[in-house]
Enzyme design. Structure first.
Site, PDB file in Angstrom:
ATOM      1  N   ASN A 143       0.894  -1.241  -0.049  1.00 49.72           N
ATOM      2  CA  ASN A 143      -0.030  -0.167  -0.054  1.00 49.72           C
ATOM      3  C   ASN A 143       0.901   1.324  -0.134  1.00 49.72           C
ATOM      4  O   ASN A 143       2.090   1.142   0.380  1.00 49.72           O
ATOM      5  CB  ASN A 143      -0.845   0.115   1.180  1.00 49.72           C
ATOM      6  N   ARG A 181      -5.492 -12.035   9.333  1.00 49.87           N
ATOM      7  CA  ARG A 181      -4.999 -13.184   9.939  1.00 49.87           C
ATOM      8  C   ARG A 181      -5.760 -13.345  11.165  1.00 49.87           C
ATOM      9  O   ARG A 181      -5.806 -12.611  12.368  1.00 49.87           O
ATOM     10  CB  ARG A 181      -3.424 -13.009  10.468  1.00 49.87           C
ATOM     11  N   LYS A 236      -5.407   6.278  -4.239  1.00 46.83           N
ATOM     12  CA  LYS A 236      -5.538   5.244  -2.838  1.00 46.83           C
ATOM     13  C   LYS A 236      -4.666   6.020  -1.833  1.00 46.83           C
ATOM     14  O   LYS A 236      -5.307   6.122  -0.589  1.00 46.83           O
ATOM     15  CB  LYS A 236      -5.236   3.909  -3.289  1.00 46.83           C
ATOM     16  N   SER A 280      -7.603   0.678   8.318  1.00 45.12           N
ATOM     17  CA  SER A 280      -6.547  -0.132   8.584  1.00 45.12           C
ATOM     18  C   SER A 280      -5.425   0.137   9.765  1.00 45.12           C
ATOM     19  O   SER A 280      -4.879  -0.441  10.790  1.00 45.12           O
ATOM     20  CB  SER A 280      -5.801  -0.831   7.430  1.00 45.12           C
TER      21      SER A 280
HETATM   22  P1  NAD Z   1       0.951  -8.977   7.197  1.00 42.68           P
HETATM   23  O1  NAD Z   1       1.595  -8.467   8.261  1.00 42.68           O
HETATM   24  O2  NAD Z   1      -0.468  -9.695   7.203  1.00 42.68           O
HETATM   25  O3  NAD Z   1       1.847 -10.024   6.318  1.00 42.68           O
HETATM   26  C1  NAD Z   1       3.046  -9.504   5.822  1.00 42.68           C
HETATM   27  C2  NAD Z   1       3.771 -10.863   6.177  1.00 42.68           C
HETATM   28  O4  NAD Z   1       5.190 -10.598   5.670  1.00 42.68           O
HETATM   29  C3  NAD Z   1       4.238 -11.478   7.731  1.00 42.68           C
HETATM   30  O5  NAD Z   1       3.848 -12.688   7.501  1.00 42.68           O
HETATM   31  C4  NAD Z   1       5.587 -11.117   7.760  1.00 42.68           C
HETATM   32  O6  NAD Z   1       6.100 -12.183   8.659  1.00 42.68           O
HETATM   33  C5  NAD Z   1       6.027 -11.526   6.392  1.00 42.68           C
HETATM   34  N1  NAD Z   1       7.525 -11.074   6.311  1.00 42.68           N
HETATM   35  C6  NAD Z   1       8.136  -9.596   6.522  1.00 42.68           C
HETATM   36  N2  NAD Z   1       9.234  -9.634   6.333  1.00 42.68           N
HETATM   37  C7  NAD Z   1       9.916 -10.975   5.544  1.00 42.68           C
HETATM   38  C8  NAD Z   1      10.749 -11.527   5.163  1.00 42.68           C
HETATM   39  N3  NAD Z   1      11.921 -10.859   5.224  1.00 42.68           N
HETATM   40  N4  NAD Z   1      10.802 -12.856   4.595  1.00 42.68           N
HETATM   41  C9  NAD Z   1       9.667 -13.495   4.440  1.00 42.68           C
HETATM   42  N5  NAD Z   1       8.466 -12.921   5.218  1.00 42.68           N
HETATM   43  C10 NAD Z   1       8.539 -11.750   5.599  1.00 42.68           C
HETATM   44  O7  NAD Z   1       0.468  -7.848   6.093  1.00 42.68           O
HETATM   45  P2  NAD Z   1      -0.619  -7.780   4.958  1.00 42.68           P
HETATM   46  O8  NAD Z   1      -2.049  -7.339   5.673  1.00 42.68           O
HETATM   47  O9  NAD Z   1      -0.778  -9.060   4.218  1.00 42.68           O
HETATM   48  O10 NAD Z   1      -0.390  -6.388   4.027  1.00 42.68           O
HETATM   49  C11 NAD Z   1       0.772  -6.644   3.123  1.00 42.68           C
HETATM   50  C12 NAD Z   1       0.842  -5.252   2.129  1.00 42.68           C
HETATM   51  O11 NAD Z   1      -0.654  -5.466   1.459  1.00 42.68           O
HETATM   52  C13 NAD Z   1       0.696  -4.149   3.029  1.00 42.68           C
HETATM   53  O12 NAD Z   1       1.476  -3.143   2.394  1.00 42.68           O
HETATM   54  C14 NAD Z   1      -0.761  -3.582   3.055  1.00 42.68           C
HETATM   55  O13 NAD Z   1      -1.239  -2.352   3.483  1.00 42.68           O
HETATM   56  C15 NAD Z   1      -1.382  -4.140   1.790  1.00 42.68           C
HETATM   57  N6  NAD Z   1      -2.791  -4.318   1.820  1.00 42.68           N
HETATM   58  C16 NAD Z   1      -3.137  -5.202   2.694  1.00 42.68           C
HETATM   59  C17 NAD Z   1      -4.477  -5.653   2.639  1.00 42.68           C
HETATM   60  C18 NAD Z   1      -5.306  -6.313   3.518  1.00 42.68           C
HETATM   61  O14 NAD Z   1      -6.443  -6.502   3.639  1.00 42.68           O
HETATM   62  N7  NAD Z   1      -4.616  -7.224   4.534  1.00 42.68           N
HETATM   63  C19 NAD Z   1      -5.358  -4.906   1.561  1.00 42.68           C
HETATM   64  C20 NAD Z   1      -4.736  -4.165   0.766  1.00 42.68           C
HETATM   65  C21 NAD Z   1      -3.445  -4.023   0.830  1.00 42.68           C
HETATM   66  O1  KPL Z   2      -8.238   1.451   2.643  1.00 39.76           O
HETATM   67  C1  KPL Z   2      -8.665   1.885   3.659  1.00 39.76           C
HETATM   68  C2  KPL Z   2      -7.842   1.470   4.995  1.00 39.76           C
HETATM   69  O2  KPL Z   2      -8.663   1.463   5.991  1.00 39.76           O
HETATM   70  O3  KPL Z   2      -6.656   1.317   4.882  1.00 39.76           O
HETATM   71  C3  KPL Z   2      -9.977   2.515   3.713  1.00 39.76           C
HETATM   72  C4  KPL Z   2     -11.203   1.713   4.333  1.00 39.76           C
HETATM   73  C5  KPL Z   2     -10.238   2.914   2.330  1.00 39.76           C
HETATM   74  C6  KPL Z   2      -9.891   3.799   4.515  1.00 39.76           C
HETATM   75  O4  KPL Z   2      -9.073   4.800   3.890  1.00 39.76           O
END
Ligand code: NAD
Ligand code: KPL
Length: 303
Positions: A103, A131, A182, A250
């Protein structure tokens, strides 16, 4: 060709489970022997959809395992992504494709500059996953994944594999505009929900503050060459606030759970870009300073 998934957290597991379910070759890269042992003990990744769990025994390995990587899906947080790739960089094939799910902005550009021989594909995801436990992930919200390459408009042939896996995808010929839009929405909503300790919908009580931030973010987007992403920003911000009124953002969830935020890649990136362009944007800067002070008081990293 195998998909290597780096980071088996929420989004990494969501992608890996769906690819594996479609019969596509996937391998997880876990950060250390302890995580690998825990994964093996769990017997695979569990994905919970509509309350129904299903387990996928996806092969997993350490960063220094043998075997070249042709396609790497990086699903770490923005602040971990570059260091995580560095651990597997020696295994990456010369024209390796790296999909970046992070993100905000800033981490993708740093990675693309450090590994210019790779094709970096930026992804903006509106899917939601969290998770429930180690290696147990809930698919919480359907959405869209926008993929794009700022240096090459030609879509990769493997997008069809995402369709096969039921991963909603759209190729974008202007992925930076999507990521900026975003980022702006996240900057207008998330920090205020932390500072006011409220759900997204409660920002209705802070309408002038949201409006003033949207005006400055629009100015920043326009000055950054993202005039299209600036269009209608405030009305979309209110649309998102209404659509997610009952949710905590988030960033609010990260702070409540004592987890590091991605502030550096959201407000931090916005303020750094404003500095580079010589823009004042006093409200955005004040918000950044207030949020950093709040994180400091809560014992969390300020960036
Ligand atoms: P998360 O914390 O659930 O997962 C990240 C994973 O990366 C963890 O399991 C961590 O142990 C692993 N990790 C970190 N360093 C590592 C390494 N060196 N080697 C191997 N594994 C390693 O995070 P997430 O929620 O999945 O988010 C990931 C990205 O996606 C973020 O930038 C987040 O903003 C974006 N994102 C998440 C969501 C969501 O719903 N979770 C939605 C949109 C965007
Ligand atoms: O993406 C989002 C977040 O919570 O990270 C929304 C729901 C759009 C709020 O900014």
């Amino acid at each position: 060709m195998s998909w290597h998934v780096l980071g088996a957290g929420s989004l990494g597991s969501l992608w890996a489970a769906r690819l594996a379910r479609a019969g596509l070759p996937v391998r997880l890269i876990l950060r250390n022997p302890q995580r690998l042992a825990q994964y093996r003990k769990a017997g695979g990744l569990s994905l919970i959809e509509h309350g129904q769990p299903a387990r996928y025994a996806i092969p997993a390995e350490l960063p220094d395992a043998p075997g070249a990587i042709q396609r790497l899906l990086v699903a770490c947080k923005a602040y971990d992504a570059e260091a995580a790739i560095a651990q597997v960089a020696a295994r990456c094939a010369p024209r390796c494709e790296i999909l970046l799910l992070q993100n905000g902005l800033g981490s993708q550009q740093a990675i693309a500059a450090r590994w210019p021989q790779a094709r970096c594909i930026f992804v903006s995801s509106t899917e939601g996953a969290y998770r429930e436990d180690d290696f147990r992930v809930v698919f919480a919200g359907r959405g869209q994944n926008w993929l794009g390459d700022p240096n090459d408009a030609v879509p990769p042939a493997w997008l069809a594999e995402l369709d096969q896996a039921g991963i909603a995808q759209n190729w974008s010929d202007d992925i930076l505009a999507r990521l900026w839009r975003k980022l702006a929405l996240n900057c207008a909503i998330n920090p205020l929900t932390v500072l006011h300790d409220c759900r997204n919908g409660e920002l209705r009580q802070h309408r002038p503050q949201v409006a003033a931030l949207c005006a400055e973010l629009g100015e920043l987007l326009a000055a950054s060459g993202q005039a299209a992403a600036a269009q209608g920003l405030e009305s979309e911000t209110w649309r998102v606030i209404e659509a997610t009124a009952a949710n905590y953002s988030s960033m609010h969830q990260d702070v409540r759970l004592g987890r590091r935020t991605e502030i550096h890649y959201l407000l931090g990136h916005a303020c750094a870009t404003a500095d580079a362009l010589g823009l004042r944007l006093p409200r955005l800067r004040a918000l950044h300073a207030q949020l950093r002070a709040h994180l400091r008081r809560h014992g969390l990293p300020e960036d």
